[in-house]
Design an enzyme around this catalytic site. Sequence first.
Site, PDB file in Angstrom:
ATOM      1  N   HIS A   1      69.798  17.202  68.421  1.00 22.51           N
ATOM      2  CA  HIS A   1      70.316  16.540  67.403  1.00 22.51           C
ATOM      3  C   HIS A   1      70.078  14.614  67.829  1.00 22.51           C
ATOM      4  CE1 HIS A   1      71.074  15.554  63.995  1.00 22.51           C
ATOM      5  NE2 HIS A   1      72.785  15.558  63.531  1.00 22.51           N
ATOM      6  N   ARG A   2      69.201  14.487  69.369  1.00 21.82           N
ATOM      7  CA  ARG A   2      69.072  13.231  69.661  1.00 21.82           C
ATOM      8  C   ARG A   2      68.002  12.828  69.348  1.00 21.82           C
ATOM      9  NH1 ARG A   2      70.249  13.814  76.049  1.00 21.82           N
ATOM     10  NH2 ARG A   2      68.845  15.365  75.467  1.00 21.82           N
TER      11      ARG A   2
END
Length: 217
Positions: free
Chosen positions: A190-191
Site C-alpha cells: 500500500h506504500r
Amino acid sequence: MRRAIARRLTESKQNVPHFYLTVDCRMDALLALRAQANQGGAVKLSVNDFIVRAAALALREVPEVNASWQEDAVEYHAGADISVAVATDGGLVTPIVRDADVKSLSAIAGEIVELAGRAKINRLKPEEFTGGSLTVSNLGMYGISQFAAIINPPQAAILAVGAAEKRPVVDSDGQLAAATVMTVTLSADHRVVDGAVGARWLAAFRTLIENPVRILL
C-alpha cells in the site's frame, strides 16, 4: 535457504503494509485457445504461461504497479519482469522471466521450463532471481481454490493463482450456466499501490485472461 526465506518473508509481512484484492476469471476461452495452440506444436503451452504474459501485459497497461518502494523514492521499472514461484526441495525460488510483455508465449514457456529446471538443482545465477516487477505464485495444480501470498521484496505485488474449476455462473442474460472459473488474489504494497490502482491492474489482467487472443498479440 530456509533461513533466508524465513528472514525475507518475516520482514515482508512485518514491514510491508499488505492489502488484498480478489477477482474471478472465466477460463473457457483461454483453455480452448490453449488446446488449439498445443495441437501439433513443438512447445506445449501451460495455463501458467498465459498467466505470466497476461500479468506482464497488465503491467504495461497499469505501469503504476510496476514499481518498488525505496526509502527516498518510489522506483518505477521499465521492463515487465515476471518472477515465477518454483517449489524446490530446499524451499521456494522465484526465477525471473525478463521482458515477458514482449516475448512470445512459446519463448516464455521454454524459458520457464529451463529456469525451473535449474532452480530445482540450485543452478540459478543471483541475477536470475533478484529484482523483478511482480511475482506469479500458482497453486492451482495442487487443487487450491484461493489463497493470498506474501509480497516478494523489493516488488510491490504478488499474484496468487488458484485452480481453474467448474462453477455455476450467471450469464449476462441472467441464465444460470456452468463455466470454468479461476480465482486470483493480488497482494499489494500500500506504500506504492493504492486500492484503485490495484483494482485497475486486476481488471486489465482479467480482461486479458477472458479475451486470450490479446495475450497472443
